[in-house]
Design an enzyme around this catalytic site. Sequence first.
Site, PDB file in Angstrom:
ATOM      1  CE1 TYR A 142      -3.817   2.319   0.928  1.00  0.00           C
ATOM      2  CE2 TYR A 142      -2.431   3.070   2.737  1.00  0.00           C
ATOM      3  CZ  TYR A 142      -3.561   3.218   1.950  1.00  0.00           C
ATOM      4  OH  TYR A 142      -4.421   4.260   2.184  1.00  0.00           O
ATOM      5  CE  LYS A 146      -3.013   5.275  -0.987  1.00  0.00           C
ATOM      6  NZ  LYS A 146      -4.062   5.694  -1.936  1.00  0.00           N
TER       7      LYS A 146
HETATM    8  N1  SER Z   1      -6.662   4.377   6.706  1.00  0.00           N
HETATM    9  C1  SER Z   1      -5.739   3.771   5.804  1.00  0.00           C
HETATM   10  C2  SER Z   1      -5.514   2.351   6.112  1.00  0.00           C
HETATM   11  O1  SER Z   1      -5.563   2.004   7.271  1.00  0.00           O
HETATM   12  C3  SER Z   1      -4.411   4.479   5.824  1.00  0.00           C
HETATM   13  O2  SER Z   1      -4.390   5.418   4.833  1.00  0.00           O
HETATM   14  O3  SER Z   1      -5.245   1.600   5.243  1.00  0.00           O
END
Ligand code: SER
Length: 317
Positions: A142, A146
């Site tokens: 993730y 990003k």
């Molecule tokens: N709220 C998100 C998550 O926990 C973080 O950007 O994946």
Amino acid sequence: MKRILVTGALGQIGSELVPALAARFGSDAIVASDIRLPPAGQSGPLGHFEFLDSTNLRQIQDLVRRYDVGTIYHLAALLSASAEEKPHVAWELNMGGLYKILEVARAHRCKVFFPSSIGAFGPGTPKERTPQETLQRPTTIYGVTKVAGELLCDYYHQRFDLDTRGLRFPGLISYVAPPGGGTTDYAVAIFYDALRHGRYTCFLGPDTRLDMMYMPDAVSALIELMAADPQRLVHRNAFNVTAMNFTPAELAAEIRKHLPDFRIDYEIDPIRQAIADSWPDSLDDSAAREEWGWKPVYDLPTMVADMLDKLRAKLRL
Ligand code: SER
């Protein structure tokens, strides 16, 4: 006025951004899109609704042409815990989708919003008051998407003069969308369980400190950043923004002020705990405050009071 396309419109942010945009610009100006279909009766007053697989360039192009789109809020993405379960899907959707959105935006001169996250930081990043510009070596897929997304958006701005803007959101708390695969989702799930069962089992440890924001502030940030005077923007992708930070134990204590019998216990999920431990404790959002006037409204006590009120009504308790 050219229309506004929102991808991932049925997701965590889109569920509240679309009505806010419709209230501000009129429902005809908004094209909400998602790979899922909206619940019956939901699309009408909130703008146009279209099916969109945001990894499909032709579909994006078709919508942008057909609706004369001038701005794209590209929200379709997997959150951190879901992405860690399916890293290949996360790369394809979070990165591949963004690339295709940017390509269509380049051809049609659309403004683009990209949501980055505290997940764009990693264990080597300073944890306290994490600066706007600092070391970014995330250890999750993730986070990789990003950071790469931030860089790609900046590249399209510098190379093709595209108006790209982004925010590094902390954990977002909302009573509208249910928890959906994020590491910070405990701070949403806790309210449902507190009201329904009077107790909650938390998958993060009691002292895990993370930045958070209530969704009404997140929606304001999105709309205000996109309306900001480009001359004032030194940074673009992406601004640190935050509103509060707390641990599960501190959130539970605040809930207990309203529900004195509420109990929390802990069953730590090692995967989500490791993700949370790799993220900052608190962000420095002074660049956003200086460059476009960012100022949140909700803090921990006001967020908790409002969440409990709104969820009680939603759950008919
Ligand atoms: N709220 C998100 C998550 O926990 C973080 O950007 O994946």
